[in-house]
Design a protein around this motif. Structure first.
Motif, PDB file in Angstrom:
ATOM      1  N   VAL A  95       0.834  -1.201   0.000  1.00 25.74           N
ATOM      2  CA  VAL A  95       0.000   0.000   0.000  1.00 25.74           C
ATOM      3  C   VAL A  95       0.868   1.251   0.000  1.00 25.74           C
ATOM      4  CG1 VAL A  95      -1.745   1.283   1.283  1.00 25.74           C
ATOM      5  CG2 VAL A  95      -1.893  -1.206   1.136  1.00 25.74           C
ATOM      6  N   PHE A  96       1.910   1.254   0.864  1.00 28.93           N
ATOM      7  CA  PHE A  96       2.861   2.362   0.902  1.00 28.93           C
ATOM      8  C   PHE A  96       4.272   1.781   0.845  1.00 28.93           C
ATOM      9  CE2 PHE A  96      -0.370   5.337   1.727  1.00 28.93           C
ATOM     10  CZ  PHE A  96      -1.231   4.789   2.665  1.00 28.93           C
ATOM     11  N   PRO A  97       5.141   2.351   0.025  1.00 27.83           N
ATOM     12  CA  PRO A  97       6.508   1.816  -0.096  1.00 27.83           C
ATOM     13  C   PRO A  97       7.367   2.171   1.119  1.00 27.83           C
ATOM     14  CG  PRO A  97       6.247   3.760  -1.471  1.00 27.83           C
ATOM     15  CD  PRO A  97       4.885   3.477  -0.890  1.00 27.83           C
ATOM     16  N   LYS A  98       7.230   1.380   2.163  1.00 27.61           N
ATOM     17  CA  LYS A  98       8.044   1.617   3.355  1.00 27.61           C
ATOM     18  C   LYS A  98       8.366   0.274   3.999  1.00 27.61           C
ATOM     19  CE  LYS A  98       4.073   2.287   6.427  1.00 27.61           C
ATOM     20  NZ  LYS A  98       3.420   3.208   7.380  1.00 27.61           N
ATOM     21  N   PRO A  99       9.395   0.194   4.827  1.00 24.35           N
ATOM     22  CA  PRO A  99       9.780  -1.084   5.432  1.00 24.35           C
ATOM     23  C   PRO A  99       8.657  -1.646   6.311  1.00 24.35           C
ATOM     24  CG  PRO A  99      11.525   0.549   5.679  1.00 24.35           C
ATOM     25  CD  PRO A  99      10.327   1.282   5.166  1.00 24.35           C
ATOM     26  N   ASN A 100       8.654  -2.984   6.422  1.00 24.72           N
ATOM     27  CA  ASN A 100       7.712  -3.712   7.277  1.00 24.72           C
ATOM     28  C   ASN A 100       6.249  -3.405   6.922  1.00 24.72           C
ATOM     29  OD1 ASN A 100       9.943  -4.729   8.758  1.00 24.72           O
ATOM     30  ND2 ASN A 100       9.977  -2.866   9.989  1.00 24.72           N
ATOM     31  N   GLN A 101       5.984  -3.205   5.648  1.00 22.48           N
ATOM     32  CA  GLN A 101       4.625  -2.959   5.194  1.00 22.48           C
ATOM     33  C   GLN A 101       3.836  -4.266   5.254  1.00 22.48           C
ATOM     34  OE1 GLN A 101       1.382  -1.420   4.363  1.00 22.48           O
ATOM     35  NE2 GLN A 101       3.050   0.021   4.091  1.00 22.48           N
ATOM     36  N   LEU A 102       2.661  -4.245   5.900  1.00 18.65           N
ATOM     37  CA  LEU A 102       1.888  -5.461   6.109  1.00 18.65           C
ATOM     38  C   LEU A 102       0.682  -5.567   5.181  1.00 18.65           C
ATOM     39  CD1 LEU A 102       1.880  -5.584  10.024  1.00 18.65           C
ATOM     40  CD2 LEU A 102       3.401  -6.769   8.438  1.00 18.65           C
ATOM     41  N   ARG A 103       0.250  -4.486   4.574  1.00 19.65           N
ATOM     42  CA  ARG A 103      -0.950  -4.516   3.750  1.00 19.65           C
ATOM     43  C   ARG A 103      -0.601  -4.280   2.282  1.00 19.65           C
ATOM     44  NH1 ARG A 103      -5.613  -4.901   6.328  1.00 19.65           N
ATOM     45  NH2 ARG A 103      -5.589  -4.640   8.596  1.00 19.65           N
ATOM     46  N   TYR A 104      -1.370  -4.916   1.416  1.00 14.28           N
ATOM     47  CA  TYR A 104      -1.084  -4.895  -0.015  1.00 14.28           C
ATOM     48  C   TYR A 104      -2.327  -4.448  -0.768  1.00 14.28           C
ATOM     49  CZ  TYR A 104       2.934  -7.709   1.352  1.00 14.28           C
ATOM     50  OH  TYR A 104       4.079  -8.161   1.946  1.00 14.28           O
ATOM     51  N   ARG A 105      -2.087  -3.977  -1.986  1.00 13.97           N
ATOM     52  CA  ARG A 105      -3.165  -3.562  -2.884  1.00 13.97           C
ATOM     53  C   ARG A 105      -2.940  -4.198  -4.244  1.00 13.97           C
ATOM     54  NH1 ARG A 105      -1.346   0.854  -6.118  1.00 13.97           N
ATOM     55  NH2 ARG A 105       0.710   1.629  -5.484  1.00 13.97           N
ATOM     56  N   ALA A 106      -4.023  -4.288  -5.033  1.00  6.13           N
ATOM     57  CA  ALA A 106      -3.959  -4.903  -6.357  1.00  6.13           C
ATOM     58  C   ALA A 106      -3.836  -3.824  -7.432  1.00  6.13           C
ATOM     59  CB  ALA A 106      -5.199  -5.749  -6.609  1.00  6.13           C
ATOM     60  N   SER A 107      -3.224  -4.188  -8.540  1.00  5.17           N
ATOM     61  CA  SER A 107      -3.029  -3.261  -9.643  1.00  5.17           C
ATOM     62  C   SER A 107      -4.263  -3.215 -10.534  1.00  5.17           C
ATOM     63  CB  SER A 107      -1.811  -3.678 -10.480  1.00  5.17           C
ATOM     64  OG  SER A 107      -1.739  -2.941 -11.680  1.00  5.17           O
ATOM     65  N   PHE A 108      -4.739  -2.020 -10.836  1.00  2.00           N
ATOM     66  CA  PHE A 108      -5.886  -1.841 -11.723  1.00  2.00           C
ATOM     67  C   PHE A 108      -5.586  -2.372 -13.124  1.00  2.00           C
ATOM     68  CE2 PHE A 108      -9.484   0.030 -13.680  1.00  2.00           C
ATOM     69  CZ  PHE A 108      -9.050   0.637 -14.837  1.00  2.00           C
ATOM     70  N   THR A 109      -4.359  -2.189 -13.576  1.00  2.20           N
ATOM     71  CA  THR A 109      -3.991  -2.637 -14.922  1.00  2.20           C
ATOM     72  C   THR A 109      -4.134  -4.140 -15.065  1.00  2.20           C
ATOM     73  OG1 THR A 109      -2.424  -0.813 -15.068  1.00  2.20           O
ATOM     74  CG2 THR A 109      -2.157  -2.606 -16.637  1.00  2.20           C
ATOM     75  N   SER A 110      -3.734  -4.895 -14.048  1.00  2.00           N
ATOM     76  CA  SER A 110      -3.828  -6.353 -14.118  1.00  2.00           C
ATOM     77  C   SER A 110      -5.278  -6.808 -14.167  1.00  2.00           C
ATOM     78  CB  SER A 110      -3.117  -6.978 -12.916  1.00  2.00           C
ATOM     79  OG  SER A 110      -1.760  -6.605 -12.895  1.00  2.00           O
ATOM     80  N   VAL A 111      -6.150  -6.149 -13.408  1.00  2.00           N
ATOM     81  CA  VAL A 111      -7.566  -6.521 -13.421  1.00  2.00           C
ATOM     82  C   VAL A 111      -8.165  -6.268 -14.795  1.00  2.00           C
ATOM     83  CG1 VAL A 111      -9.805  -6.041 -12.378  1.00  2.00           C
ATOM     84  CG2 VAL A 111      -7.754  -6.042 -10.967  1.00  2.00           C
TER      85      VAL A 111
END
Length: 404
Positions: A95-111
């Motif tokens: 979700v945010f490019p920072k260390p120890n990031q625990l949450r993810y998001r999907a790319s609109f382009t891939s969908v």
């Protein structure tokens, strides 16, 4: 997790191979080697399942554990490998490019790419060609479009129609089974050709200098029209002998069923075996039998309750006469002990036994739910299993003082 056992049939295998063939053809120009394209339909299903879960999660996004839960019906190793590939290609990112990031998001382009692939599988590219021609019509009619842009558009369309014509010629001269399988590519060919001719006329009228380029486009359109008519004629000739009901529109068969004689209708079903008809029953007898059938009463089990005494934690409860908010505020201040935050598992360990710890947990929850109190509970997603301690399961949380 046990592996999934699918009932393998010839039709299922052919369907899966058709899906994979579509994906290979679409991404062949972008693949570094043959191993860059998936070879298992379940890998595509995992991606679609993940994108659906991300869409339902909304702004909460998903953690690794939540993604695994959404794909629980797939083997763990297959899920992890596919997730690694999707992360590496950017289809799933933090979700945010920072260390120890625990949450993810999907790319609109891939969908959108998957949606495009599904449309290609449904009709072989007809809908995409209609969309492309409609967009090109708008582009060439735009006053801001230059002659070079129109030339490039005409050349791209000429190349596409020539390749499409060559594929249809191959189908018309190949096996009838392959022609039946690729029958959707013959749908709406006349409308596509007419729209392409209209686009050709627009380009030629605005830029007469592109007469040679327009001539190549016109020749490609005619080649496509001739090849589609040849393939459609061969397909129609074979439909009468094979009696394949999927080769003709539904309206044709509806008209045939309404106008044909009994002998012609019987000839269509010649060689088809039907089960014997079931005995006739009076509808009133069926209704009466349903009404009189016994209906077992649903069992409603009693909620489980502990039969052990629970005196409550010592020193945290002043009796029933204490005001609830005052008691909770006093409990929170004793727990914080002049600190701004304290871990929930620390408070639970101080009680020693789960019977007292559960009362503490109930008080902490009540404190968090009261908006009048300047305290709040914040929980994290991790859960630790500690078999040798009590409580056995620890969910990490923090009781905080809200600054006023």
């Amino acid at each position: 997790m046990p592996e999934i056992n699918h009932e393998i049939t010839l039709d299922a295998a052919l369907g899966e191979e058709a899906v994979l063939a579509t994906y290979r053809r679409m991404f062949a120009a972008l693949a570094k080697d043959s191993g860059a394209v998936v070879d298992d339909p379940e890998l595509v299903d995992i991606a679609e399942t993940l994108f659906t879960a991300f869409a339902e999660a909304g702004e909460e996004w998903l953690t690794h554990e939540q993604m695994r839960r959404a794909c629980h019906r797939y083997p763990a190793e297959m899920f992890e490998n596919r997730l690694r590939v999707l992360k590496g290609l950017g289809a799933i990112r933090e979700v945010f490019p920072k260390p120890n990031q625990l949450r993810y998001r999907a790319s609109f382009t891939s969908v959108v790419g998957l949606m495009f692939v599904r449309r290609m599988m449904a009709d072989g590219g007809q809908s995409e060609m209609h969309r492309l021609l409609a967009l090109e019509d708008l582009n060439v009619a735009d006053p801001r479009t230059t002659m070079e842009e129109a030339r490039e558009s005409a050349q791209n369309l000429a190349r596409a129609f020539r390749l499409w014509a060559l594929e249809l010629i191959t189908l018309a001269t190949g096996t009838i089974e392959e022609l039946r399988e690729q029958a959707p590519k013959l749908w709406g060919t006349e409308e596509i050709a007419q729209r392409a001719e209209g686009l050709h006329a627009t380009i030629l009228s605005r830029w007469p200098e592109l007469d040679r380029t327009c001539g190549e486009l016109r020749a490609a359109i005619y080649a496509y029209s001739d090849a589609s008519r040849r393939a459609a004629g061969r397909l129609a000739d074979s439909a009468g002998t094979t009696r394949n009901l999927t080769l003709l529109p539904a309206e044709t068969w509806r008209t045939f069923a309404q106008t044909a004689s009994k002998e012609r209708l019987a000839a269509v079903l010649e060689g088809v075996v039907f089960d014997a008809p079931a005995p006739w029953h009076d509808p009133a007898a069926i209704v009466r039998a349903v009404d009189e059938s016994p209906r077992p009463a649903p069992v409603q089990p009693t909620p489980p309750r502990s039969d052990l005494p629970d005196p409550g934690p010592v020193g945290t409860y002043d009796g029933p006469s204490a005001a609830p908010l005052e008691r909770l505020a006093e409990f929170a201040e004793n727990a914080l002990a002049d600190r701004d935050a304290v871990a929930v598992d620390e408070l639970l360990r101080e009680q020693g036994a789960w019977l007292s710890a559960r009362r503490v947990l109930a008080d902490l929850t009540a404190i968090d739910l009261h908006p009048q109190l300047p305290y709040r509970l914040r929980w994290r997603d991790e859960v630790d299993a500690r078999p040798d301690e009590e409580p056995t399961w620890i969910t990490h949380g923090v009781l905080e003082r809200i600054p006023r």
